[in-house]
Scaffold this motif. Structure first.
Motif, PDB file in Angstrom:
ATOM      1  N   ASP A   2     -11.240 -11.585  -0.500  1.00 58.53           N
ATOM      2  CA  ASP A   2     -10.406 -12.633  -1.096  1.00 58.53           C
ATOM      3  C   ASP A   2      -9.153 -12.072  -1.764  1.00 58.53           C
ATOM      4  O   ASP A   2      -8.337 -12.842  -2.286  1.00 58.53           O
ATOM      5  CB  ASP A   2     -11.223 -13.435  -2.108  1.00 58.53           C
ATOM      6  CG  ASP A   2     -11.764 -12.565  -3.235  1.00 58.53           C
ATOM      7  OD1 ASP A   2     -11.975 -11.352  -3.009  1.00 58.53           O
ATOM      8  OD2 ASP A   2     -11.985 -13.095  -4.351  1.00 58.53           O
ATOM      9  N   LEU A   3      -9.007 -10.744  -1.767  1.00 57.93           N
ATOM     10  CA  LEU A   3      -7.801 -10.142  -2.343  1.00 57.93           C
ATOM     11  C   LEU A   3      -6.709 -10.035  -1.268  1.00 57.93           C
ATOM     12  O   LEU A   3      -6.999  -9.679  -0.117  1.00 57.93           O
ATOM     13  CB  LEU A   3      -8.114  -8.749  -2.895  1.00 57.93           C
ATOM     14  CG  LEU A   3      -8.959  -8.683  -4.168  1.00 57.93           C
ATOM     15  CD1 LEU A   3      -9.269  -7.227  -4.508  1.00 57.93           C
ATOM     16  CD2 LEU A   3      -8.240  -9.348  -5.332  1.00 57.93           C
ATOM     17  N   PRO A   4      -5.474 -10.307  -1.642  1.00 60.00           N
ATOM     18  CA  PRO A   4      -4.375 -10.121  -0.673  1.00 60.00           C
ATOM     19  C   PRO A   4      -4.245  -8.642  -0.300  1.00 60.00           C
ATOM     20  O   PRO A   4      -4.350  -7.767  -1.156  1.00 60.00           O
ATOM     21  CB  PRO A   4      -3.136 -10.613  -1.428  1.00 60.00           C
ATOM     22  CG  PRO A   4      -3.667 -11.477  -2.537  1.00 60.00           C
ATOM     23  CD  PRO A   4      -4.986 -10.900  -2.909  1.00 60.00           C
ATOM     24  N   GLU A   9       3.965  -7.007  -6.097  1.00 59.83           N
ATOM     25  CA  GLU A   9       4.737  -7.876  -6.976  1.00 59.83           C
ATOM     26  C   GLU A   9       4.152  -9.281  -7.020  1.00 59.83           C
ATOM     27  O   GLU A   9       4.195  -9.948  -8.062  1.00 59.83           O
ATOM     28  CB  GLU A   9       6.193  -7.918  -6.506  1.00 59.83           C
ATOM     29  CG  GLU A   9       7.078  -8.910  -7.239  1.00 59.83           C
ATOM     30  CD  GLU A   9       7.262  -8.574  -8.709  1.00 59.83           C
ATOM     31  OE1 GLU A   9       7.667  -9.459  -9.479  1.00 59.83           O
ATOM     32  OE2 GLU A   9       6.971  -7.418  -9.115  1.00 59.83           O
ATOM     33  N   ASN A  10       3.566  -9.735  -5.928  1.00 60.94           N
ATOM     34  CA  ASN A  10       3.051 -11.104  -5.857  1.00 60.94           C
ATOM     35  C   ASN A  10       1.600 -11.238  -6.349  1.00 60.94           C
ATOM     36  O   ASN A  10       1.054 -12.340  -6.330  1.00 60.94           O
ATOM     37  CB  ASN A  10       3.142 -11.614  -4.416  1.00 60.94           C
ATOM     38  CG  ASN A  10       4.585 -11.721  -3.944  1.00 60.94           C
ATOM     39  OD1 ASN A  10       5.495 -12.022  -4.739  1.00 60.94           O
ATOM     40  ND2 ASN A  10       4.820 -11.462  -2.659  1.00 60.94           N
ATOM     41  N   GLN A  37      -6.058 -10.056  -9.916  1.00 55.90           N
ATOM     42  CA  GLN A  37      -6.101  -9.348  -8.638  1.00 55.90           C
ATOM     43  C   GLN A  37      -5.690  -7.891  -8.801  1.00 55.90           C
ATOM     44  O   GLN A  37      -6.295  -6.983  -8.207  1.00 55.90           O
ATOM     45  CB  GLN A  37      -5.187 -10.052  -7.631  1.00 55.90           C
ATOM     46  CG  GLN A  37      -5.665 -11.438  -7.239  1.00 55.90           C
ATOM     47  CD  GLN A  37      -4.635 -12.196  -6.421  1.00 55.90           C
ATOM     48  OE1 GLN A  37      -3.440 -11.832  -6.390  1.00 55.90           O
ATOM     49  NE2 GLN A  37      -5.067 -13.274  -5.759  1.00 55.90           N
ATOM     50  N   CYS A  38      -4.697  -7.658  -9.632  1.00 55.26           N
ATOM     51  CA  CYS A  38      -4.221  -6.291  -9.848  1.00 55.26           C
ATOM     52  C   CYS A  38      -5.292  -5.431 -10.518  1.00 55.26           C
ATOM     53  O   CYS A  38      -5.530  -4.288 -10.119  1.00 55.26           O
ATOM     54  CB  CYS A  38      -2.947  -6.336 -10.692  1.00 55.26           C
ATOM     55  SG  CYS A  38      -2.148  -4.719 -10.871  1.00 55.26           S
ATOM     56  N   LEU A  83       0.620  -2.122 -15.072  1.00 59.23           N
ATOM     57  CA  LEU A  83      -0.500  -2.299 -14.150  1.00 59.23           C
ATOM     58  C   LEU A  83      -0.022  -2.217 -12.704  1.00 59.23           C
ATOM     59  O   LEU A  83      -0.651  -1.573 -11.857  1.00 59.23           O
ATOM     60  CB  LEU A  83      -1.188  -3.645 -14.405  1.00 59.23           C
ATOM     61  CG  LEU A  83      -1.918  -3.818 -15.746  1.00 59.23           C
ATOM     62  CD1 LEU A  83      -2.471  -5.235 -15.863  1.00 59.23           C
ATOM     63  CD2 LEU A  83      -3.059  -2.812 -15.874  1.00 59.23           C
ATOM     64  N   LYS A  84       1.089  -2.874 -12.426  1.00 61.84           N
ATOM     65  CA  LYS A  84       1.623  -2.848 -11.066  1.00 61.84           C
ATOM     66  C   LYS A  84       2.091  -1.446 -10.693  1.00 61.84           C
ATOM     67  O   LYS A  84       1.927  -1.011  -9.545  1.00 61.84           O
ATOM     68  CB  LYS A  84       2.780  -3.839 -10.940  1.00 61.84           C
ATOM     69  CG  LYS A  84       2.352  -5.297 -11.096  1.00 61.84           C
ATOM     70  CD  LYS A  84       3.535  -6.242 -10.919  1.00 61.84           C
ATOM     71  CE  LYS A  84       3.096  -7.705 -11.030  1.00 61.84           C
ATOM     72  NZ  LYS A  84       4.223  -8.640 -10.836  1.00 61.84           N
ATOM     73  N   GLU A  85       2.683  -0.737 -11.646  1.00 56.25           N
ATOM     74  CA  GLU A  85       3.132   0.628 -11.359  1.00 56.25           C
ATOM     75  C   GLU A  85       1.935   1.539 -11.053  1.00 56.25           C
ATOM     76  O   GLU A  85       2.000   2.390 -10.154  1.00 56.25           O
ATOM     77  CB  GLU A  85       3.920   1.165 -12.553  1.00 56.25           C
ATOM     78  CG  GLU A  85       5.249   0.446 -12.769  1.00 56.25           C
ATOM     79  CD  GLU A  85       5.971   0.942 -14.009  1.00 56.25           C
ATOM     80  OE1 GLU A  85       5.349   1.735 -14.767  1.00 56.25           O
ATOM     81  OE2 GLU A  85       7.130   0.547 -14.234  1.00 56.25           O
TER      82      GLU A  85
END
Length: 279
Positions: A218-220, A229-230, A235-236, A255-257
């Motif tokens: 279910d994760l992109p 970014e989305n 999810q991250c 977190l994204k980095e």
């Protein structure tokens, strides 16, 4: 005249209050004259003699009781001695009878000399009667031996199973450790491959988690920096948990980095991409 002179020569003072005091209940004389003194003296002697009589009577009664008690003790000792003698005689009688029986040969032996045919049959019965306890003892010994062997076998089997279980646990633990190392190697391989692909300007492949499994369905999927970014914060963080990356509870862009570096998005364009906070 002579009496008066004699009385005058003696000290007859009645000032001594203890003169007529007694424990016999005799009242003192009302006056010091012949009548009262004679009455007091007679009463005192009578009471004293009566008390002395009672005392001697009590002593005699106690003496009789001691004599009676000693007599009973002597009679009891005599009875016990007679009983002991009778028991000793009875014991000696049974001892002599037992010794007499032990000195006699067995019945089959006597029958053999009286009648050989009857003696042989008696001998056979005697042998059979002797064999029965022997057979029982043999069976008991065999049963005890079998029980000991079974116990030893059970103990050995249990020890063998314990050793096998320990070895199995050690092998499983070793395999688990090897599997973890292989999963880490696979993760590093995919990450390094993605870094190389990004240096060529290509999209990256999905990087499996440290446990060797693919990310949740279910994760992109992440193939570019735009995919990171989305992502939502949940999810991250799920991705970071799967890759074993530590993070702070209040982090957003960081977190994204962290996820960008974890999947191998380390090209110049990826590092310069302006990541924003979560929506």
């Amino acid at each position: 005249m002579d009496v008066d002179l004699h009385l005058q020569g003696e000290d007859l003072s009645t000032n001594n209050e203890n003169l007529y005091t007694n424990e016999l209940g005799i009242p003192p004389p009302r006056q010091e004259n012949i009548t009262e003194l004679s009455r007091y003296l007679n009463d005192l002697r009578t009471a004293f003699n009566e008390k002395s009589y009672l005392f001697k009577r009590s002593e005699l009664e106690q003496g009789f009781e001691r004599i009676a008690l000693r007599t009973r003790e002597m009679n009891s000792e005599k009875d016990y001695l007679e009983q002991i003698k009778l028991v000793e005689r009875r014991l000696n009688h049974y001892k002599n009878a037992e010794e007499s029986n032990n000195n006699q040969p067995p019945q089959w032996f006597i029958n053999f000399f009286n009648d050989p045919n009857v003696g042989i049959l008696a001998l056979k019965r005697e042998i059979v009667s002797l064999d029965a306890p022997f057979e029982n003892r043999q069976n008991q010994r065999l049963e005890a031996f079998e029980n000991r062997q079974n116990q030893r076998l059970d103990a050995r089997l249990e020890a063998f199973e314990n050793r096998q279980n320990q070895r199995t646990d050690a092998i499983i633990e070793s395999l688990h450790s090897i599997n973890q190392k292989l999963n880490r190697q696979e993760y590093r391989y995919h990450r390094m491959n993605n870094i190389q692909m990004r240096s060529l300007g290509k999209s990256i492949d999905v990087v499996p988690y440290l446990n060797g499994q693919e990310p949740d369905f279910d994760l992109p999927q992440i193939h570019s920096i735009e995919d990171i970014e989305n992502l939502t914060k949940d999810q991250c963080t799920r991705y970071l948990d799967g890759y074993g990356i530590r993070y702070g509870p209040n982090e957003t862009i960081k977190l994204k980095e962290r996820l960008r570096n974890a999947v191998g998005l380390e090209s110049l364009g990826d590092n310069e991409f302006p990541l924003s906070g979560f929506r």
